[in-house]
Motif scaffolding. Structure first.
Motif, PDB file in Angstrom:
ATOM      1  N   ARG A 195    -113.851  20.004 -22.293  1.00  0.00           N
ATOM      2  CA  ARG A 195    -114.238  18.829 -23.085  1.00  0.00           C
ATOM      3  C   ARG A 195    -113.966  17.540 -22.304  1.00  0.00           C
ATOM      4  O   ARG A 195    -114.776  16.610 -22.319  1.00  0.00           O
ATOM      5  N   ALA A 196    -112.826  17.493 -21.619  1.00  0.00           N
ATOM      6  CA  ALA A 196    -112.502  16.300 -20.845  1.00  0.00           C
ATOM      7  C   ALA A 196    -113.481  16.101 -19.708  1.00  0.00           C
ATOM      8  O   ALA A 196    -113.909  14.980 -19.422  1.00  0.00           O
ATOM      9  N   ARG A 197    -113.849  17.167 -19.041  1.00  0.00           N
ATOM     10  CA  ARG A 197    -114.809  17.065 -17.944  1.00  0.00           C
ATOM     11  C   ARG A 197    -116.179  16.645 -18.462  1.00  0.00           C
ATOM     12  O   ARG A 197    -116.892  15.873 -17.814  1.00  0.00           O
ATOM     13  N   ALA A 198    -116.566  17.168 -19.624  1.00  0.00           N
ATOM     14  CA  ALA A 198    -117.852  16.781 -20.201  1.00  0.00           C
ATOM     15  C   ALA A 198    -117.848  15.301 -20.588  1.00  0.00           C
ATOM     16  O   ALA A 198    -118.878  14.611 -20.477  1.00  0.00           O
ATOM     17  N   ALA A 199    -116.717  14.795 -21.042  1.00  0.00           N
ATOM     18  CA  ALA A 199    -116.611  13.396 -21.416  1.00  0.00           C
ATOM     19  C   ALA A 199    -116.751  12.480 -20.201  1.00  0.00           C
ATOM     20  O   ALA A 199    -117.257  11.376 -20.314  1.00  0.00           O
ATOM     21  N   TYR A 200    -116.324  12.950 -19.031  1.00  0.00           N
ATOM     22  CA  TYR A 200    -116.438  12.167 -17.803  1.00  0.00           C
ATOM     23  C   TYR A 200    -117.756  12.419 -17.093  1.00  0.00           C
ATOM     24  O   TYR A 200    -118.006  11.847 -16.051  1.00  0.00           O
ATOM     25  N   GLY A 201    -118.591  13.287 -17.633  1.00  0.00           N
ATOM     26  CA  GLY A 201    -119.890  13.545 -17.042  1.00  0.00           C
ATOM     27  C   GLY A 201    -119.880  14.510 -15.882  1.00  0.00           C
ATOM     28  O   GLY A 201    -120.845  14.611 -15.145  1.00  0.00           O
ATOM     29  N   ARG A 202    -118.781  15.243 -15.717  1.00  0.00           N
ATOM     30  CA  ARG A 202    -118.711  16.219 -14.640  1.00  0.00           C
ATOM     31  C   ARG A 202    -119.170  17.572 -15.151  1.00  0.00           C
ATOM     32  O   ARG A 202    -118.954  17.926 -16.297  1.00  0.00           O
ATOM     33  N   ALA A 203    -119.771  18.346 -14.284  1.00  0.00           N
ATOM     34  CA  ALA A 203    -120.210  19.688 -14.624  1.00  0.00           C
ATOM     35  C   ALA A 203    -118.992  20.618 -14.676  1.00  0.00           C
ATOM     36  O   ALA A 203    -118.077  20.464 -13.877  1.00  0.00           O
ATOM     37  N   PRO A 204    -118.991  21.579 -15.597  1.00  0.00           N
ATOM     38  CA  PRO A 204    -117.862  22.521 -15.632  1.00  0.00           C
ATOM     39  C   PRO A 204    -117.842  23.406 -14.404  1.00  0.00           C
ATOM     40  O   PRO A 204    -118.878  23.731 -13.839  1.00  0.00           O
ATOM     41  N   CYS A 205    -116.667  23.787 -13.968  1.00  0.00           N
ATOM     42  CA  CYS A 205    -116.508  24.630 -12.782  1.00  0.00           C
ATOM     43  C   CYS A 205    -116.797  26.071 -13.100  1.00  0.00           C
ATOM     44  O   CYS A 205    -116.539  26.605 -14.083  1.00  0.00           O
ATOM     45  N   ALA A 243    -108.250  25.706 -21.502  1.00  0.00           N
ATOM     46  CA  ALA A 243    -109.528  25.708 -20.785  1.00  0.00           C
ATOM     47  C   ALA A 243    -110.585  24.943 -21.573  1.00  0.00           C
ATOM     48  O   ALA A 243    -111.386  24.199 -20.996  1.00  0.00           O
ATOM     49  N   ALA A 244    -110.590  25.104 -22.888  1.00  0.00           N
ATOM     50  CA  ALA A 244    -111.552  24.378 -23.713  1.00  0.00           C
ATOM     51  C   ALA A 244    -111.284  22.879 -23.675  1.00  0.00           C
ATOM     52  O   ALA A 244    -112.214  22.064 -23.615  1.00  0.00           O
ATOM     53  N   GLU A 245    -110.015  22.490 -23.655  1.00  0.00           N
ATOM     54  CA  GLU A 245    -109.657  21.072 -23.587  1.00  0.00           C
ATOM     55  C   GLU A 245    -110.074  20.469 -22.254  1.00  0.00           C
ATOM     56  O   GLU A 245    -110.605  19.352 -22.200  1.00  0.00           O
ATOM     57  N   VAL A 246    -109.885  21.202 -21.158  1.00  0.00           N
ATOM     58  CA  VAL A 246    -110.302  20.723 -19.838  1.00  0.00           C
ATOM     59  C   VAL A 246    -111.816  20.598 -19.782  1.00  0.00           C
ATOM     60  O   VAL A 246    -112.356  19.621 -19.255  1.00  0.00           O
TER      61      VAL A 246
END
Length: 155
Positions: A145-155, A140-143
């Motif tokens: 971080r990946a979402r933050a790198a793409y500029g998406r808000a966490p779900c 979950a932490a890796e997902v």
């Protein structure tokens, strides 16, 4: 005495080997002194100080009276434990007899009986559940971080 240990680096003295073993180990809740050797996996015999087994080197420096014709046995059942009170020397036949499934896992949880075989389960369910929980948290932490790198808000 240290010359009797197979694979032990000859640069060690008893004092430096004792300090080295203590620096590479941590105390577990069950009272074991768990050592980290060259491998990344826990639960296998750890090699340290050259190519020597850590539990044999610990027996030599902490307990003394090492006999190379006998095997060093872990009373606690943790193969990477170097706690001096958990180590003793046995013959090969006695060591094989002592290696039975223990009713508790290395972390102190009660083992359950497998209904299919009637024997104790090889894997502790409580430890397995905790390991899966840690894995899910890492994923979950890796997902996130990946979402933050793409500029998406966490779900």
């Amino acid at each position: 005495m240290l010359s009797q240990v197979n694979g032990l680096s000859r640069h060690f003295t008893e004092d430096t080997l004792r300090a080295y073993l203590l620096s590479r180990s941590t105390r577990a809740d069950a009272g074991c002194l768990i050592v980290r050797g060259y491998g990344s996996r826990r639960g296998v015999h750890q090699k340290l100080a050259g190519r020597a087994w850590a539990h044999i080197a610990a027996y030599v420096v902490f307990v003394g009276g090492y006999d190379p014709t006998l095997e060093v046995h872990h009373d606690c059942g943790a193969p990477d434990c170097i706690e001096p009170t958990h180590l003793r020397q046995l013959s090969h036949a006695d060591n094989c007899q002592e290696r039975t499934q223990r009713p508790r896992c290395r972390h102190g949880h009660e083992r359950e009986t497998d209904p299919a075989t009637g024997r104790l389960r090889r894997v502790c369910r409580a430890c397995n559940r905790l390991a899966q929980q840690r894995w899910r948290e890492r994923q979950a932490a890796e997902v996130a971080r990946a979402r933050a790198a793409y500029g998406r808000a966490p779900c």
